[in-house]
Design a protein around this motif. Structure first.
Motif, PDB file in Angstrom:
ATOM      1  N   LEU A 109     -29.003 102.919 -31.354  1.00 30.73           N
ATOM      2  CA  LEU A 109     -29.519 103.676 -32.491  1.00 30.73           C
ATOM      3  C   LEU A 109     -29.550 105.173 -32.183  1.00 30.73           C
ATOM      4  CD1 LEU A 109     -32.474 101.317 -33.568  1.00 30.73           C
ATOM      5  CD2 LEU A 109     -30.273 101.600 -34.708  1.00 30.73           C
ATOM      6  N   GLY A 110     -29.893 105.526 -30.959  1.00 30.94           N
ATOM      7  CA  GLY A 110     -29.904 106.939 -30.572  1.00 30.94           C
ATOM      8  C   GLY A 110     -28.514 107.546 -30.627  1.00 30.94           C
ATOM      9  N   THR A 111     -27.513 106.766 -30.188  1.00 27.51           N
ATOM     10  CA  THR A 111     -26.132 107.260 -30.245  1.00 27.51           C
ATOM     11  C   THR A 111     -25.706 107.514 -31.691  1.00 27.51           C
ATOM     12  OG1 THR A 111     -25.622 105.983 -28.250  1.00 27.51           O
ATOM     13  CG2 THR A 111     -23.763 106.772 -29.569  1.00 27.51           C
ATOM     14  N   GLY A 112     -26.064 106.585 -32.577  1.00 29.32           N
ATOM     15  CA  GLY A 112     -25.753 106.770 -33.992  1.00 29.32           C
ATOM     16  C   GLY A 112     -26.438 107.995 -34.561  1.00 29.32           C
ATOM     17  N   CYS A 113     -27.676 108.246 -34.132  1.00 27.46           N
ATOM     18  CA  CYS A 113     -28.418 109.416 -34.621  1.00 27.46           C
ATOM     19  C   CYS A 113     -27.757 110.722 -34.205  1.00 27.46           C
ATOM     20  CB  CYS A 113     -29.853 109.381 -34.104  1.00 27.46           C
ATOM     21  SG  CYS A 113     -30.881 108.115 -34.874  1.00 27.46           S
ATOM     22  N   ILE A 114     -27.161 110.748 -33.030  1.00 27.61           N
ATOM     23  CA  ILE A 114     -26.493 111.973 -32.583  1.00 27.61           C
ATOM     24  C   ILE A 114     -25.323 112.306 -33.510  1.00 27.61           C
ATOM     25  CG2 ILE A 114     -25.086 112.987 -30.745  1.00 27.61           C
ATOM     26  CD1 ILE A 114     -26.824 111.548 -28.723  1.00 27.61           C
ATOM     27  N   PHE A 115     -24.461 111.328 -33.770  1.00 26.33           N
ATOM     28  CA  PHE A 115     -23.288 111.582 -34.602  1.00 26.33           C
ATOM     29  C   PHE A 115     -23.676 111.898 -36.042  1.00 26.33           C
ATOM     30  CE2 PHE A 115     -21.368 109.207 -31.091  1.00 26.33           C
ATOM     31  CZ  PHE A 115     -20.250 109.991 -30.838  1.00 26.33           C
ATOM     32  N   VAL A 116     -24.568 111.087 -36.624  1.00 27.29           N
ATOM     33  CA  VAL A 116     -24.976 111.330 -38.007  1.00 27.29           C
ATOM     34  C   VAL A 116     -25.771 112.631 -38.110  1.00 27.29           C
ATOM     35  CG1 VAL A 116     -26.351 110.437 -39.929  1.00 27.29           C
ATOM     36  CG2 VAL A 116     -24.917 108.890 -38.589  1.00 27.29           C
ATOM     37  N   GLY A 117     -26.613 112.916 -37.109  1.00 27.73           N
ATOM     38  CA  GLY A 117     -27.384 114.155 -37.114  1.00 27.73           C
ATOM     39  C   GLY A 117     -26.496 115.383 -37.109  1.00 27.73           C
ATOM     40  N   ILE A 118     -25.385 115.308 -36.357  1.00 30.79           N
ATOM     41  CA  ILE A 118     -24.438 116.435 -36.344  1.00 30.79           C
ATOM     42  C   ILE A 118     -23.774 116.584 -37.711  1.00 30.79           C
ATOM     43  CG2 ILE A 118     -22.248 117.232 -35.374  1.00 30.79           C
ATOM     44  CD1 ILE A 118     -23.132 116.021 -32.704  1.00 30.79           C
ATOM     45  N   ILE A 119     -23.401 115.452 -38.323  1.00 31.55           N
ATOM     46  CA  ILE A 119     -22.764 115.501 -39.647  1.00 31.55           C
ATOM     47  C   ILE A 119     -23.726 116.054 -40.689  1.00 31.55           C
ATOM     48  CG2 ILE A 119     -21.819 114.063 -41.503  1.00 31.55           C
ATOM     49  CD1 ILE A 119     -20.644 112.253 -39.326  1.00 31.55           C
ATOM     50  N   LEU A 120     -25.010 115.689 -40.568  1.00 32.79           N
ATOM     51  CA  LEU A 120     -26.009 116.197 -41.510  1.00 32.79           C
ATOM     52  C   LEU A 120     -26.481 117.599 -41.138  1.00 32.79           C
ATOM     53  CD1 LEU A 120     -28.159 112.982 -42.115  1.00 32.79           C
ATOM     54  CD2 LEU A 120     -26.275 113.868 -43.487  1.00 32.79           C
ATOM     55  N   GLY A 121     -26.144 118.053 -39.924  1.00 33.22           N
ATOM     56  CA  GLY A 121     -26.420 119.431 -39.526  1.00 33.22           C
ATOM     57  C   GLY A 121     -27.850 119.699 -39.114  1.00 33.22           C
ATOM     58  N   THR A 122     -28.490 118.761 -38.396  1.00 32.14           N
ATOM     59  CA  THR A 122     -29.870 118.983 -37.955  1.00 32.14           C
ATOM     60  C   THR A 122     -30.003 118.632 -36.470  1.00 32.14           C
ATOM     61  OG1 THR A 122     -30.645 118.353 -40.151  1.00 32.14           O
ATOM     62  CG2 THR A 122     -32.284 118.468 -38.410  1.00 32.14           C
ATOM     63  N   PHE A 123     -30.666 119.533 -35.709  1.00 35.66           N
ATOM     64  CA  PHE A 123     -30.892 119.313 -34.278  1.00 35.66           C
ATOM     65  C   PHE A 123     -32.298 119.801 -33.948  1.00 35.66           C
ATOM     66  CE2 PHE A 123     -30.716 120.549 -29.792  1.00 35.66           C
ATOM     67  CZ  PHE A 123     -30.132 119.417 -29.222  1.00 35.66           C
ATOM     68  N   PHE A 124     -33.232 118.864 -33.731  1.00 34.07           N
ATOM     69  CA  PHE A 124     -34.645 119.178 -33.503  1.00 34.07           C
ATOM     70  C   PHE A 124     -35.180 120.107 -34.602  1.00 34.07           C
ATOM     71  CE2 PHE A 124     -33.684 118.051 -28.999  1.00 34.07           C
ATOM     72  CZ  PHE A 124     -34.615 117.030 -28.874  1.00 34.07           C
ATOM     73  N   GLY A 125     -34.842 119.782 -35.837  1.00 30.91           N
ATOM     74  CA  GLY A 125     -35.321 120.550 -36.984  1.00 30.91           C
ATOM     75  C   GLY A 125     -34.556 121.820 -37.255  1.00 30.91           C
ATOM     76  N   ILE A 126     -33.593 122.163 -36.418  1.00 29.09           N
ATOM     77  CA  ILE A 126     -32.794 123.381 -36.604  1.00 29.09           C
ATOM     78  C   ILE A 126     -31.630 123.073 -37.537  1.00 29.09           C
ATOM     79  CG2 ILE A 126     -31.387 125.125 -35.451  1.00 29.09           C
ATOM     80  CD1 ILE A 126     -32.984 124.529 -32.896  1.00 29.09           C
ATOM     81  N   ASN A 127     -31.411 123.898 -38.535  1.00 31.72           N
ATOM     82  CA  ASN A 127     -30.290 123.745 -39.457  1.00 31.72           C
ATOM     83  C   ASN A 127     -29.034 124.275 -38.774  1.00 31.72           C
ATOM     84  OD1 ASN A 127     -28.438 123.678 -41.537  1.00 31.72           O
ATOM     85  ND2 ASN A 127     -29.837 124.533 -43.063  1.00 31.72           N
ATOM     86  N   LEU A 128     -28.172 123.368 -38.350  1.00 32.97           N
ATOM     87  CA  LEU A 128     -26.990 123.774 -37.582  1.00 32.97           C
ATOM     88  C   LEU A 128     -25.981 124.544 -38.421  1.00 32.97           C
ATOM     89  CD1 LEU A 128     -26.368 120.528 -35.444  1.00 32.97           C
ATOM     90  CD2 LEU A 128     -27.566 122.614 -34.783  1.00 32.97           C
ATOM     91  N   THR A 129     -26.012 124.321 -39.731  1.00 31.56           N
ATOM     92  CA  THR A 129     -25.036 125.031 -40.581  1.00 31.56           C
ATOM     93  C   THR A 129     -25.325 126.526 -40.641  1.00 31.56           C
ATOM     94  OG1 THR A 129     -26.357 124.595 -42.566  1.00 31.56           O
ATOM     95  CG2 THR A 129     -24.659 122.979 -41.981  1.00 31.56           C
ATOM     96  N   GLU A 130     -26.570 126.904 -40.337  1.00 30.60           N
ATOM     97  CA  GLU A 130     -26.952 128.326 -40.387  1.00 30.60           C
ATOM     98  C   GLU A 130     -27.060 128.944 -39.004  1.00 30.60           C
ATOM     99  OE1 GLU A 130     -30.590 128.431 -42.522  1.00 30.60           O
ATOM    100  OE2 GLU A 130     -29.709 127.792 -44.427  1.00 30.60           O
ATOM    101  N   ALA A 131     -26.954 128.107 -37.955  1.00 32.91           N
ATOM    102  CA  ALA A 131     -27.107 128.620 -36.590  1.00 32.91           C
ATOM    103  C   ALA A 131     -25.834 129.330 -36.156  1.00 32.91           C
ATOM    104  CB  ALA A 131     -27.436 127.473 -35.633  1.00 32.91           C
ATOM    105  N   SER A 132     -25.986 130.537 -35.618  1.00 33.59           N
ATOM    106  CA  SER A 132     -24.832 131.342 -35.213  1.00 33.59           C
ATOM    107  C   SER A 132     -24.172 130.806 -33.945  1.00 33.59           C
ATOM    108  CB  SER A 132     -25.261 132.795 -35.000  1.00 33.59           C
ATOM    109  OG  SER A 132     -26.289 132.866 -34.010  1.00 33.59           O
TER     110      SER A 132
END
Length: 611
Positions: free
Chosen positions: A367-390
């Motif tokens: 489940l953790g592995t799935g969360c990594i891939f889906v989390g990247i697709i959704l653009g969130t990492f520990f609450g940080i919006n990856l789409t806006e991160a430089s």
């Protein structure tokens, strides 16, 4: 996939039940049920006859004289032998006679060994000596004790000798006060040639007995049918018995199920136990226990299937579909790649523990592995919006889903699209499996709805993409409407009054329209939970930075910063895990299982085994 099962029926006296169950525990693969039934003279006789047939079958199956020293003679005799009318009685009698003949052969071999030193003497001549008043005495002495002087003192004749013993006889007149230094031995009752002749006859009888047993192997199929008939007679008789008998007059009837792949091993063990049993392929009416057989990845999610209920024997195993979708739903509800890393670490820690917690390690890691891939697709990492991160590479941002589609959040549209796919897959599974179980005629309306929904969605999608022209769209919609309409409103139950079918179709239409709409909207929770978890994680990040910036005391601000992040994200992780477990489970148990027609009334396979 559901493992094919074999049904075993065992019947034995209640006093034998304990030892039998102990043997089954050692085998560890038979799921057993038991019941007690009264036994009387008739059922006892039937059981005894069945056991007799079972014993003969087991004996004949083991009959093989291919390596016998007389194999050729046995095969030749078998070719000319005839099957007896009563194979069971003849087999038992022949087996008993064969054992007697073998024992006699051993006795004759020893007899020949004992008589051969005395040579081939004339028994009539020995008898005439007694008529003439002479006594013949027989002696066997160790060679070192034999004295040549005896030849001078007595009428003595050495018959034979070897390196150890001397065989001799003496002749004397009756009543002359005869005495000899050693004790005489018993006179042989016959010559070795007589014993040899009898041995040859016995060997011939052994060959005939073995040939007859070998011939009776041809009757094994008939004996197996006779055994089944007797067991069926016994089952039928016991089902009709209603009289109450004493507790000791009981037989225990066991019904057991085991994977068909273990048939060979189990039958060999049951034959060794010499127990009465019948085996047959399990069918749905037997309600056999369910053992799921999946690959290593899918096997992790079998526990979720068990939480709802195992499939019945003729149903399908939902785990191969449940597993990947649950993983996807869980990851979407978590919606954070950073939390996926934490789950992998937790899973690895659980693997190293003992007890039941260690079993959770693999699935938590998955489940953790799935969360990594889906989390990247959704653009969130520990609450940080990856789409806006430089600091996030541009190529990675292209893999993320963001923005809007037709004025709606792209992630929400994705959740609804996955929901529609999930429900359509469920309806497809229902149509296929119900047709397999109950036939196409009983599922015309199911196929009609599937054609209407899948056909409509496919046509709409192709129209939006501009793949097909307007005339094609028009005629496609007309054809879909006619075919599905006939199946839903006219032929939903073939042979029934058309007016009733129409009314039933209208009611199904109302239920389908309202139900599918509600079911589809339920999948918005995938988007909502992921969004809320990300927003809450971001809120803790902002709160930590606010504390750091608002407290001018060096050291204290960093301690508070770290504590807020740790406590906040731990709390968010715990709540997100709870939601990510419960809501995907609800989407599976309610939306998917309802639309797939899954019943889940089966019993899990639980073999009797030693703990």
């Amino acid at each position: 996939m559901i493992t094919r099962m074999t049904k075993y029926s065992f019947i034995l006296l209640s006093g034998e039940a304990k030892s039998f169950l102990a043997r089954l525990q050692d085998l560890g693969v038979v799921d057993i049920t038991r019941s007690k039934k009264p036994v009387d003279m008739w059922s006892s006789a039937i059981l005894e006859k069945a056991m007799e047939i079972r014993k003969v079958i087991s004996m004949l199956e083991k009959t093989d004289y291919g390596k016998d020293t007389d194999a050729d003679a046995i095969t030749h005799a078998c070719a000319s032998a005839e099957l007896p009318d009563d194979v069971v009685k003849s087999a038992l009698d022949t087996a008993a006679e064969l054992e007697r003949l073998k024992a006699r052969l051993d006795s004759l071999s020893r007899e020949i060994m004992d008589r051969s030193p005395w040579g081939d003497f004339d028994k009539e001549a020995v008898g005439r000596l007694a008529d003439d008043g002479l006594v013949l005495r027989w002696y066997i002495v160790p060679k070192k004790k034999f004295q040549d002087s005896w030849k001078d003192e007595y009428a003595l004749q050495v018959i034979s000798e070897n390196s150890s013993y001397v065989w001799f006889v003496t002749v004397s007149e009756a009543g002359d006060g005869y005495s000899f230094p050693v004790e005489e031995t018993a006179a042989p009752e016959g010559t070795w040639k007589e014993s040899q002749a009898e041995k040859e006859k016995t060997e011939a009888a052994v060959i005939e007995a073995k040939a007859l047993l070998l011939k009776m192997k041809e009757a094994i199929p008939q004996l197996q049918e006779a055994y089944k008939d007797e067991m069926s007679r016994l089952d039928l008789y016991l089902a009709d018995v209603s009289k109450e008998l004493a507790a000791e007059n009981m037989i225990t009837v066991f019904t057991g199920f085991a994977p068909t792949e273990d048939d060979g091993k189990l039958c060999a063990e049951f034959d060794k136990m010499d127990v009465a049993y019948v085996k047959e392929s399990a069918v749905e009416e037997d309600n056999p226990p369910i053992k799921l057989k999946n690959n290593r990845f899918i096997r992790q999610f079998e526990v979720l299937t068990g939480m709802y209920g195992m499939p019945v024997y003729s149903e399908f195993d939902p785990t191969p579909i449940l597993g990947p979708f649950f993983l996807l739903f869980f990851a979407m509800c978590m919606g954070d790649a950073g939390y996926g890393i934490l789950l992998i670490l937790i899973g690895q820690f659980l693997k190293k523990t003992n007890g039941s917690m260690a079993k959770l390690g693999p699935i938590v890691t998955t489940l953790g592995t799935g969360c990594i891939f889906v989390g990247i697709i959704l653009g969130t990492f520990f609450g940080i919006n990856l789409t806006e991160a430089s600091w996030v590479p541009g190529w990675l941002k292209k893999c993320m889903i963001s923005g809007e589609i037709a004025g709606y959040s792209a992630q929400m549209v994705l959740a609804l699209g996955i929901g529609i796919l999930h429900i359509c897959l469920a309806m497809t599974v229902k149509a296929i499996c119900y047709t397999k179980r109950f036939g196409f005629k009983a599922n015309i309306s199911t196929w009609a709805w599937l054609i209407l929904i899948l056909g409509g969605l496919t046509t709409a999608g192709m129209a939006l993409l501009g793949v097909i022209s307007e005339p094609v769209i028009k005629w496609t919609v007309i054809v879909l409407g006619i075919i599905s309409g006939l199946g839903i409103y006219i032929f939903n139950v073939p042979g029934r009054n058309p007016l009733i079918n129409v009314g039933s179709g209208l009611w199904d239409t109302y239920n389908m329209a309202t139900g599918l709409l509600g079911d589809t909207l339920s999948y918005i929770r995938l988007y909502a939970l992921g969004l809320s978890g990300g927003m809450l994680g971001n809120a803790f990040n902002n709160l930590a930075f606010m504390f750091q910036d608002g407290i001018p005391v060096p050291g204290i601000n960093w301690i508070g910063f770290v504590l807020i992040l740790l406590l906040g994200h731990c709390l968010n992780l715990a709540m997100s895990c709870l939601g990510a477990f419960v809501h995907p489970l609800r989407l599976t148990f309610v939306e998917y299982f309802k639309n797939s027609g899954y019943e889940g009334r089966g019993a899990a396979y639980n073999p009797l085994a030693r703990q």
